[in-house]
Enzyme design. Structure first.
Site, mmCIF file in Angstrom:
data_model
loop_
_atom_site.group_PDB
_atom_site.id
_atom_site.type_symbol
_atom_site.label_atom_id
_atom_site.label_comp_id
_atom_site.label_asym_id
_atom_site.label_seq_id
_atom_site.Cartn_x
_atom_site.Cartn_y
_atom_site.Cartn_z
ATOM 1 C CB CYS A 75 -0.940 0.016 1.200
ATOM 2 S SG CYS A 75 -2.067 1.430 1.152
ATOM 3 C CB CYS A 112 -16.516 2.497 -2.769
ATOM 4 S SG CYS A 112 -15.543 1.681 -1.494
ATOM 5 C CB CYS A 143 -19.253 0.734 -0.713
ATOM 6 S SG CYS A 143 -17.957 -0.414 -0.167
ATOM 7 C CB CYS A 203 -17.546 -5.280 -0.141
ATOM 8 S SG CYS A 203 -16.356 -5.082 -1.486
ATOM 9 N NE ARG A 275 -16.633 -3.654 -7.229
ATOM 10 C CZ ARG A 275 -17.024 -3.717 -5.957
ATOM 11 N NH1 ARG A 275 -16.141 -3.706 -4.994
ATOM 12 N NH2 ARG A 275 -18.298 -3.764 -5.662
HETATM 13 N N1 SAM Z 1 -7.404 1.234 5.265
HETATM 14 C C1 SAM Z 1 -8.493 0.393 4.989
HETATM 15 C C2 SAM Z 1 -8.123 -1.056 4.926
HETATM 16 O O1 SAM Z 1 -6.988 -1.374 4.651
HETATM 17 O O2 SAM Z 1 -9.035 -1.881 5.111
HETATM 18 C C3 SAM Z 1 -9.212 0.768 3.706
HETATM 19 C C4 SAM Z 1 -8.432 1.235 2.506
HETATM 20 S S1 SAM Z 1 -7.289 0.063 1.817
HETATM 21 C C5 SAM Z 1 -6.395 1.039 0.665
HETATM 22 C C6 SAM Z 1 -8.358 -0.974 0.852
HETATM 23 C C7 SAM Z 1 -7.749 -2.085 0.056
HETATM 24 O O3 SAM Z 1 -7.051 -1.584 -1.063
HETATM 25 C C8 SAM Z 1 -6.740 -2.988 0.714
HETATM 26 O O4 SAM Z 1 -7.314 -3.949 1.545
HETATM 27 C C9 SAM Z 1 -6.106 -3.660 -0.498
HETATM 28 O O5 SAM Z 1 -6.819 -4.830 -0.834
HETATM 29 C C10 SAM Z 1 -6.282 -2.623 -1.600
HETATM 30 N N2 SAM Z 1 -4.982 -2.103 -2.071
HETATM 31 C C11 SAM Z 1 -4.199 -1.206 -1.445
HETATM 32 N N3 SAM Z 1 -3.071 -0.972 -2.154
HETATM 33 C C12 SAM Z 1 -3.160 -1.739 -3.269
HETATM 34 C C13 SAM Z 1 -2.296 -1.936 -4.385
HETATM 35 N N4 SAM Z 1 -1.125 -1.309 -4.499
HETATM 36 N N5 SAM Z 1 -2.693 -2.801 -5.348
HETATM 37 C C14 SAM Z 1 -3.881 -3.445 -5.251
HETATM 38 N N6 SAM Z 1 -4.723 -3.294 -4.215
HETATM 39 C C15 SAM Z 1 -4.371 -2.454 -3.229
HETATM 40 C C1 DTB Z 2 -10.564 -2.887 -3.183
HETATM 41 O O1 DTB Z 2 -10.601 -4.133 -3.061
HETATM 42 N N1 DTB Z 2 -9.743 -2.237 -3.992
HETATM 43 C C2 DTB Z 2 -9.916 -0.804 -3.875
HETATM 44 C C3 DTB Z 2 -11.071 -0.689 -2.850
HETATM 45 N N2 DTB Z 2 -11.331 -2.046 -2.490
HETATM 46 C C4 DTB Z 2 -10.952 0.188 -1.692
HETATM 47 C C5 DTB Z 2 -8.665 -0.056 -3.564
HETATM 48 C C6 DTB Z 2 -7.553 -0.279 -4.571
HETATM 49 C C7 DTB Z 2 -6.426 0.583 -4.194
HETATM 50 C C8 DTB Z 2 -5.304 0.551 -5.202
HETATM 51 C C9 DTB Z 2 -4.172 1.399 -4.813
HETATM 52 C C10 DTB Z 2 -4.489 2.855 -4.679
HETATM 53 O O2 DTB Z 2 -5.131 3.445 -5.586
HETATM 54 O O3 DTB Z 2 -4.045 3.480 -3.706
HETATM 55 FE FE1 SF4 Z 3 -3.152 1.002 3.159
HETATM 56 FE FE2 SF4 Z 3 -5.464 0.282 4.350
HETATM 57 FE FE3 SF4 Z 3 -3.101 -0.947 4.928
HETATM 58 FE FE4 SF4 Z 3 -3.557 1.576 5.688
HETATM 59 S S1 SF4 Z 3 -4.661 -0.252 6.370
HETATM 60 S S2 SF4 Z 3 -1.649 0.782 4.811
HETATM 61 S S3 SF4 Z 3 -4.701 2.365 3.934
HETATM 62 S S4 SF4 Z 3 -4.208 -0.963 2.972
#
Ligand code: SAM
Ligand code: DTB
Ligand code: SF4
Length: 332
Positions: A75, A112, A143, A203, A275
């Site tokens: 992330c 979302c 969402c 979800c 999705r």
């Molecule tokens: N912070 C919250 C959490 O982690 O549940 C919500 C936002 S987080 C960015 C949501 C989701 O984005 C993560 O669970 C992950 O599956 C997806 N995600 C984050 N970075 C990603 C990446 N570089 N490529 C693909 N999916 C990503």
């Molecule tokens: C999910 O499964 N993918 C989305 C949403 N739920 C929140 C997030 C994808 C994040 C991809 C990296 C980014 O744009 O920061």
């Molecule tokens: Fe990214 Fe969510 Fe992990 Fe925080 S909790 S680092 S926003 S994927």
């Protein structure tokens, strides 16, 4: 050359444990089917449950970006990594409503709202509740994805009328610790259970391309498919490799393996919306078309995911037209 009788889709797979619909071994066997047999089974299940040409469209908005206290290796928003994402304070309700209205105008049915939090604070929740109510007021499905939730926060979201809560399991339990060290798998399961108990739609999905093996992909699917009930929405993300994250140099997965992941999700969770999520910008239209054939019937729509890009609306509309596909409405 070996000839083989085609095995047709079995709605209720036989497993030894009555509470477990699918064993990891059975799911792994699906991954190992000849590609055409897997696709055929996925199409059968898909057509038994859905209009195969309708796709549900969700638009994402990052309501609070960067500086997250979790260390998720994929992330860009983690404070542990240096991906150059600018930390921003929470958007105000008016900005969120404006973005939701624009998403609705361009054809999205669900909005979302994502936040870079380990978990929201009580104060954060006051604003989120206002956002949920306002977006619902536009006639869109809502969402949110805000990290872990305690019971009071789940109740607040449910009272506000939130339709779906997104909380991904991301990968198999035995690989989780290689990717994230600041929370446990059980933390994720606990939040999902709270959301389910409160009556909101779940979800939950994951990411492929983190370096997991096939058994671990099967392990993730088993976790999701054996939930009772399984999630109504299952996002399958292809890792977006962002410079400055620990996974920036992860090996690309074979696009056909990504298609297999979609097909296996469809077969094991027949009535869920699968999705096609992050990673579409890096994917050819041909691969995306194969994902729809494998049973994907939802996608993120709009030129931005949270911090990274997504194909722009005009390009997606042209792709859907080319495939004879249309946005899902209550009519199909
Ligand atoms: N912070 C919250 C959490 O982690 O549940 C919500 C936002 S987080 C960015 C949501 C989701 O984005 C993560 O669970 C992950 O599956 C997806 N995600 C984050 N970075 C990603 C990446 N570089 N490529 C693909 N999916 C990503
Ligand atoms: C999910 O499964 N993918 C989305 C949403 N739920 C929140 C997030 C994808 C994040 C991809 C990296 C980014 O744009 O920061
Ligand atoms: Fe990214 Fe969510 Fe992990 Fe925080 S909790 S680092 S926003 S994927």
């Amino acid at each position: 050359m070996q000839t083989q009788t085609v095995k047709l889709y079995r709605p209720a797979p036989a497993t030894t444990d009555k509470n477990e619909r699918w064993s990891v071994a059975e799911i792994e066997a699906l991954f190992k089917l000849p590609f055409n047999d897997l696709m055929f089974r996925a199409q059968q299940v898909h057509r038994e449950n859905f209009d195969p040409n309708a796709v549900q469209l969700s638009t994402l908005l990052s309501i609070k970006t960067g500086g997250c206290s979790e260390d998720c290796g994929y992330c860009p928003q983690s404070a542990f990594h240096s991906a150059g994402v600018e930390n921003r304070k929470m958007l105000d309700v008016a900005e969120v409503v404006k973005a939701a209205q624009a998403a609705k105008d361009s054809g999205a049915g669900r909005f979302c709202m994502g936040a870079a939090w380990r978990e929201p604070s009580d104060e954060d929740m006051e604003s989120v509740v206002e956002m949920v109510k306002a977006v619902r007021g536009l006639g869109m499905e809502t969402c949110a994805t805000l990290g872990m939730l305690k019971d009071e926060h789940v109740a607040q979201l449910s009272d506000a009328g939130l339709d779906y809560y997104n909380h991904n399991l991301d990968t198999a339990p035995d690989f989780y610790g290689d990717i994230i060290s600041t929370r446990d798998y059980q933390d994720r399961l606990d939040t999902l259970e709270r959301v389910r108990k409160a009556g909101m739609h779940v979800c939950s999905g994951g990411i492929v391309g983190l370096g997991e093996n096939i058994t671990q992909r099967a392990g993730l699917i088993a976790q999701l498919a054996n939930m009772n009930p399984y999630p109504e929405s299952v996002p399958i993300n292809n890792l977006v490799k962002v410079e400055g994250t620990p996974l920036q140099d992860a090996a690309d997965i074979d696009p056909l393996d990504f298609v297999r992941m979609i097909a296996v999700a469809r077969i094991t969770m027949p009535t869920t919306r699968v999705r096609l999520s992050a990673g579409r910008q890096q994917m050819s239209e041909v691969v995306q078309a194969m994902c729809f054939l494998a049973g994907a019937n939802s996608m993120f729509y709009g030129d931005q995911l949270l911090t990274t890009g997504n194909p722009d609306v005009a390009r997606d509309r042209a792709m859907l037209d080319k495939l004879g596909m249309y946005p899902f409405t209550e009519n199909h």
